[in-house]
Enzyme design. Sequence first.
Site, PDB file in Angstrom:
ATOM      1  N   LYS A  22       0.831  -1.207   0.000  1.00  0.00           N
ATOM      2  CA  LYS A  22       0.000   0.000   0.000  1.00  0.00           C
ATOM      3  C   LYS A  22       0.867   1.259   0.000  1.00  0.00           C
ATOM      4  O   LYS A  22       0.653   2.170  -0.809  1.00  0.00           O
ATOM      5  CB  LYS A  22      -0.931  -0.042   1.227  1.00  0.00           C
ATOM      6  CG  LYS A  22      -1.860   1.147   1.358  1.00  0.00           C
ATOM      7  CD  LYS A  22      -3.090   0.793   2.149  1.00  0.00           C
ATOM      8  CE  LYS A  22      -2.885   0.768   3.644  1.00  0.00           C
ATOM      9  NZ  LYS A  22      -2.658   2.104   4.235  1.00  0.00           N
ATOM     10  N   SER A  23       1.852   1.321   0.891  1.00  0.00           N
ATOM     11  CA  SER A  23       2.704   2.521   0.977  1.00  0.00           C
ATOM     12  C   SER A  23       3.418   2.776  -0.347  1.00  0.00           C
ATOM     13  O   SER A  23       3.516   3.918  -0.813  1.00  0.00           O
ATOM     14  CB  SER A  23       3.776   2.326   2.058  1.00  0.00           C
ATOM     15  OG  SER A  23       3.193   2.264   3.319  1.00  0.00           O
ATOM     16  N   ARG A  27       2.971   5.932  -3.282  1.00  0.00           N
ATOM     17  CA  ARG A  27       4.116   6.755  -3.678  1.00  0.00           C
ATOM     18  C   ARG A  27       4.362   6.665  -5.182  1.00  0.00           C
ATOM     19  O   ARG A  27       4.749   7.654  -5.815  1.00  0.00           O
ATOM     20  CB  ARG A  27       5.351   6.329  -2.883  1.00  0.00           C
ATOM     21  CG  ARG A  27       5.264   6.834  -1.425  1.00  0.00           C
ATOM     22  CD  ARG A  27       6.162   6.059  -0.507  1.00  0.00           C
ATOM     23  NE  ARG A  27       6.231   6.616   0.838  1.00  0.00           N
ATOM     24  CZ  ARG A  27       5.328   6.406   1.814  1.00  0.00           C
ATOM     25  NH1 ARG A  27       4.249   5.675   1.577  1.00  0.00           N
ATOM     26  NH2 ARG A  27       5.479   6.945   3.009  1.00  0.00           N
ATOM     27  N   GLY A 100      -4.812   7.950   5.388  1.00  0.00           N
ATOM     28  CA  GLY A 100      -3.897   8.867   6.075  1.00  0.00           C
ATOM     29  C   GLY A 100      -2.677   9.168   5.223  1.00  0.00           C
ATOM     30  O   GLY A 100      -2.182  10.305   5.210  1.00  0.00           O
ATOM     31  N   ARG A 128      -8.339  12.119  12.658  1.00  0.00           N
ATOM     32  CA  ARG A 128      -6.909  11.815  12.822  1.00  0.00           C
ATOM     33  C   ARG A 128      -6.074  13.091  12.857  1.00  0.00           C
ATOM     34  O   ARG A 128      -6.392  14.071  12.183  1.00  0.00           O
ATOM     35  CB  ARG A 128      -6.471  10.855  11.712  1.00  0.00           C
ATOM     36  CG  ARG A 128      -7.216   9.533  11.866  1.00  0.00           C
ATOM     37  CD  ARG A 128      -6.774   8.513  10.893  1.00  0.00           C
ATOM     38  NE  ARG A 128      -5.397   8.124  11.128  1.00  0.00           N
ATOM     39  CZ  ARG A 128      -4.715   7.330  10.304  1.00  0.00           C
ATOM     40  NH1 ARG A 128      -5.270   6.871   9.219  1.00  0.00           N
ATOM     41  NH2 ARG A 128      -3.475   7.004  10.594  1.00  0.00           N
ATOM     42  N   GLN A 175       4.780   9.206   7.232  1.00  0.00           N
ATOM     43  CA  GLN A 175       3.853  10.153   6.599  1.00  0.00           C
ATOM     44  C   GLN A 175       4.315  11.582   6.853  1.00  0.00           C
ATOM     45  O   GLN A 175       4.298  12.424   5.948  1.00  0.00           O
ATOM     46  CB  GLN A 175       2.435   9.925   7.116  1.00  0.00           C
ATOM     47  CG  GLN A 175       1.888   8.570   6.664  1.00  0.00           C
ATOM     48  CD  GLN A 175       0.514   8.259   7.200  1.00  0.00           C
ATOM     49  OE1 GLN A 175      -0.029   9.010   8.005  1.00  0.00           O
ATOM     50  NE2 GLN A 175      -0.048   7.141   6.775  1.00  0.00           N
ATOM     51  N   ASP A 320       1.943  -1.287  11.931  1.00  0.00           N
ATOM     52  CA  ASP A 320       0.631  -1.705  11.397  1.00  0.00           C
ATOM     53  C   ASP A 320       0.334  -3.181  11.692  1.00  0.00           C
ATOM     54  O   ASP A 320      -0.798  -3.634  11.511  1.00  0.00           O
ATOM     55  CB  ASP A 320       0.573  -1.477   9.877  1.00  0.00           C
ATOM     56  CG  ASP A 320       0.584   0.005   9.531  1.00  0.00           C
ATOM     57  OD1 ASP A 320       0.298   0.838  10.420  1.00  0.00           O
ATOM     58  OD2 ASP A 320       0.888   0.342   8.371  1.00  0.00           O
ATOM     59  N   ARG A 351      -6.371   1.513  18.133  1.00  0.00           N
ATOM     60  CA  ARG A 351      -6.115   0.066  18.036  1.00  0.00           C
ATOM     61  C   ARG A 351      -5.762  -0.574  19.379  1.00  0.00           C
ATOM     62  O   ARG A 351      -5.819  -1.793  19.490  1.00  0.00           O
ATOM     63  CB  ARG A 351      -5.049  -0.220  16.969  1.00  0.00           C
ATOM     64  CG  ARG A 351      -5.584   0.038  15.567  1.00  0.00           C
ATOM     65  CD  ARG A 351      -4.561  -0.253  14.484  1.00  0.00           C
ATOM     66  NE  ARG A 351      -5.177  -0.071  13.163  1.00  0.00           N
ATOM     67  CZ  ARG A 351      -4.506   0.100  12.039  1.00  0.00           C
ATOM     68  NH1 ARG A 351      -3.177   0.126  12.057  1.00  0.00           N
ATOM     69  NH2 ARG A 351      -5.143   0.258  10.894  1.00  0.00           N
ATOM     70  N   ARG A 393      -7.427  -3.372   9.393  1.00  0.00           N
ATOM     71  CA  ARG A 393      -6.449  -4.251  10.060  1.00  0.00           C
ATOM     72  C   ARG A 393      -7.075  -4.982  11.255  1.00  0.00           C
ATOM     73  O   ARG A 393      -6.656  -6.083  11.619  1.00  0.00           O
ATOM     74  CB  ARG A 393      -5.204  -3.468  10.474  1.00  0.00           C
ATOM     75  CG  ARG A 393      -4.550  -2.773   9.300  1.00  0.00           C
ATOM     76  CD  ARG A 393      -3.056  -2.740   9.321  1.00  0.00           C
ATOM     77  NE  ARG A 393      -2.564  -1.973   8.180  1.00  0.00           N
ATOM     78  CZ  ARG A 393      -2.357  -2.471   6.960  1.00  0.00           C
ATOM     79  NH1 ARG A 393      -2.553  -3.753   6.715  1.00  0.00           N
ATOM     80  NH2 ARG A 393      -1.933  -1.703   5.978  1.00  0.00           N
TER      81      ARG A 393
HETATM   82  C1  S3P Z   1       2.516   4.818   6.219  1.00  0.00           C
HETATM   83  C2  S3P Z   1       3.127   5.153   7.400  1.00  0.00           C
HETATM   84  C3  S3P Z   1       2.655   4.690   8.699  1.00  0.00           C
HETATM   85  C4  S3P Z   1       1.700   3.515   8.584  1.00  0.00           C
HETATM   86  C5  S3P Z   1       0.672   3.731   7.512  1.00  0.00           C
HETATM   87  C6  S3P Z   1       1.348   3.918   6.172  1.00  0.00           C
HETATM   88  C7  S3P Z   1       3.072   5.346   4.961  1.00  0.00           C
HETATM   89  O1  S3P Z   1       1.966   5.738   9.333  1.00  0.00           O
HETATM   90  O2  S3P Z   1       1.068   3.269   9.825  1.00  0.00           O
HETATM   91  O3  S3P Z   1      -0.194   2.625   7.436  1.00  0.00           O
HETATM   92  O4  S3P Z   1       2.700   4.850   3.884  1.00  0.00           O
HETATM   93  O5  S3P Z   1       3.893   6.266   5.017  1.00  0.00           O
HETATM   94  P1  S3P Z   1       2.720   6.857  10.210  1.00  0.00           P
HETATM   95  O6  S3P Z   1       3.565   7.662   9.310  1.00  0.00           O
HETATM   96  O7  S3P Z   1       1.612   7.659  10.815  1.00  0.00           O
HETATM   97  O8  S3P Z   1       3.503   6.090  11.221  1.00  0.00           O
END
Ligand code: S3P
Length: 432
Positions: A22-23, A27, A100, A128, A175, A320, A351, A393
């Site tokens: 996903k991350s 990007r 997020g 959030r 993030q 996560d 969580r 999750r």
């Molecule tokens: C993510 C960073 C993490 C993670 C989120 C995805 C990202 O969050 O928990 O699921 O893709 O950069 P945080 O940056 O708030 O730790």
Amino acid sequence: MRFHQIDKAAGLRGEVAIPGDKSISHRAVMFGSLALGTTEITNFLQGADCLSTISCFQKLGITIDNLTGNENEPERIIIHGKGLNGLSVSSDVLDVGNSGTTIRLISGILAAQPFESVLTGDASIQKRPMKRIMEPLSEMGADVKSLSGNDCAPLRIMGQPLHSIHYHSKVASAQVKSAILLAGLYSDGITKVTEPIISRNHSELMLRTFGAKVWTEGTTAILEPHPSLEGQKINVPGDISSAAYFIAAGLIVPGSDILIKNVGINPTRDGILKVAKAMGGKITLLNEDYEGEPRADIHVAYSELHGITIEGDIIPTLIDELPIIAVMAAAASGTTLIKDAAELKVKESNRIDVMVENLSAMGCSIEGTEDGMRIEGGNPLNGSVIDSYDDHRIAMSFAIAALIAHGESEIKNSDCVSISYPSFYSDLQKLY
Ligand code: S3P
């Protein structure tokens, strides 16, 4: 599907291919949009969060094709990037849904555009914390306002010329780091972000692939402004955060033996593997490979797990995965203590509270703490009604817990898994 019923399982066996990370998928869309020329993404995660990122960049004037595959060609995303200064004003509010990563990263980009943008998202996103990006971006000269005045979305961003900063972040957050680095692409000098512990480094790795000058010194990421980013081919590895549910299932369901194919094993993400091994898990990496990011197949077999303490520098590498680790802890003998994980309270749900509520309902002895959980494992779990609180999750963690619980479990709002893993239930079912 709003409910999902799951019975106790005998061993899980076979192979599973995990959808894209996903991350990394987010990007690839963002950087491809800011690059000149075509970016082609394969194994992109077609989850709701990443589709929100695509839709935001389409509204900002980028043409993105989501092509279905056939026998000759895999499914692909094609991005017709317009360069760092190629975005155009959106006539619509940009809706990030539940994501997020989308709202925080795109804020760094929009802070520097010569137009105004409004960002919003679902009920969870609107709760959030956004102050963590609003503060550093404001230090860079950005004009980001929380429209409800509570430091949460909706956000209104009036693009401004930006200055570079050296930001010392209180939280280890990819993030936050990425939002600042993306704003840094447009700023007047070198941008630095120092974190207490290094968070996932996908932005740094992929920005370098696209042609940016970015490097790391200790826990500081450093970036030069105004690179010419060029379109790339990105093959996204499987998401270790999604693989985690199968790793846990393989370890805790007696008789299991599973091969999980093509999983990203970036060291800033691989804490689940270390924890599972430290708990006594039989895990082997096979076919290790590297293409922009390290990846491997993971073989898992049923193991008698024991409790451990999880704290400190490893926490950002498995943040996560803590819900599913808590399920592993419930199945393990002895006590598991999770510390230094207060960030769990500000994820898609709180969580800590939600794990305590649902694991307690299954008969596990668990206590929430200020920064984690204490779990007394090893007692049989009973099937129960689980409230996912619409958190993907949580739903997936309890689908796995249900496999070792006596009787039937029912997961409320189970369709939230579409955020990160739309085919989760069918992939799981193929193994038993
Ligand atoms: C993510 C960073 C993490 C993670 C989120 C995805 C990202 O969050 O928990 O699921 O893709 O950069 P945080 O940056 O708030 O730790």
